[in-house]
Write a protein that holds these residues in place. Sequence first.
Motif, mmCIF file in Angstrom:
data_model
loop_
_atom_site.group_PDB
_atom_site.id
_atom_site.type_symbol
_atom_site.label_atom_id
_atom_site.label_comp_id
_atom_site.label_asym_id
_atom_site.label_seq_id
_atom_site.Cartn_x
_atom_site.Cartn_y
_atom_site.Cartn_z
ATOM 1 N N ARG A 124 0.834 -1.210 0.000
ATOM 2 C CA ARG A 124 0.000 0.000 0.000
ATOM 3 C C ARG A 124 0.864 1.254 0.000
ATOM 4 N NH1 ARG A 124 -2.738 -3.658 3.510
ATOM 5 N NH2 ARG A 124 -1.389 -2.838 5.124
ATOM 6 N N ASP A 162 -7.085 -4.179 -3.129
ATOM 7 C CA ASP A 162 -7.365 -2.886 -2.509
ATOM 8 C C ASP A 162 -8.201 -2.048 -3.480
ATOM 9 O OD1 ASP A 162 -7.280 -0.247 -1.465
ATOM 10 O OD2 ASP A 162 -5.368 -0.659 -0.475
ATOM 11 N N ARG A 165 -7.660 1.994 -3.448
ATOM 12 C CA ARG A 165 -6.482 2.484 -4.166
ATOM 13 C C ARG A 165 -6.597 2.219 -5.668
ATOM 14 N NH1 ARG A 165 -4.642 1.576 0.979
ATOM 15 N NH2 ARG A 165 -3.228 3.180 1.795
#
Length: 186
Positions: A124, A162, A165
Amino acid sequence: DVLDEALNAQVVRERRERPGTYEFNHALIRQTLYGELSTPRRVRMHRRVGEALERSFADSIDAHLPELAFHAYEAAPGGHVDKAVDFACRAGDRAMSQTAYEEAARSYGMAIQALDLVTDGDPRARIDLLLALARAEDRGGNGEACRTACLEAAELATRIGDAFRLGQAAVEYAGSYWYTAGAAQD
């Protein structure tokens, strides 16, 4: 004594505007000496220079972030990757706030390269850096580099599942595309 020898041999000179500060007489001398350093010694030198700069600029760190980021990045292979990423991110953020987009892109790129030295890094964090790089490239008018960073961020976000994102990468990618298309029509 060594400094006096270098002065007498005209390898270095004292800076007129800053007495007590020395510089090489020619960039080739500096480059040659730097190139002869072993990698471990070069890494240690950058770490020590960075630490000295941190102490010297303790009251004005933000004004010296690019220098600190550079030395922390060069010292990162010897450890302290977190410091290199932190300084480079902060330098990028500061450059973005000053509309120095090329400098910001350089700083975020340095942060990404430093982060790559850690094999177990948080994906991330890499995505966030890629998105920051994409924004800097986009604002700096480099749509192709922006889209490349967005695609890499999207691929990594997809791989780790994710969705947030991934959405950020898609929005930045689309914004860059529309900005470029709009500019081409003008």
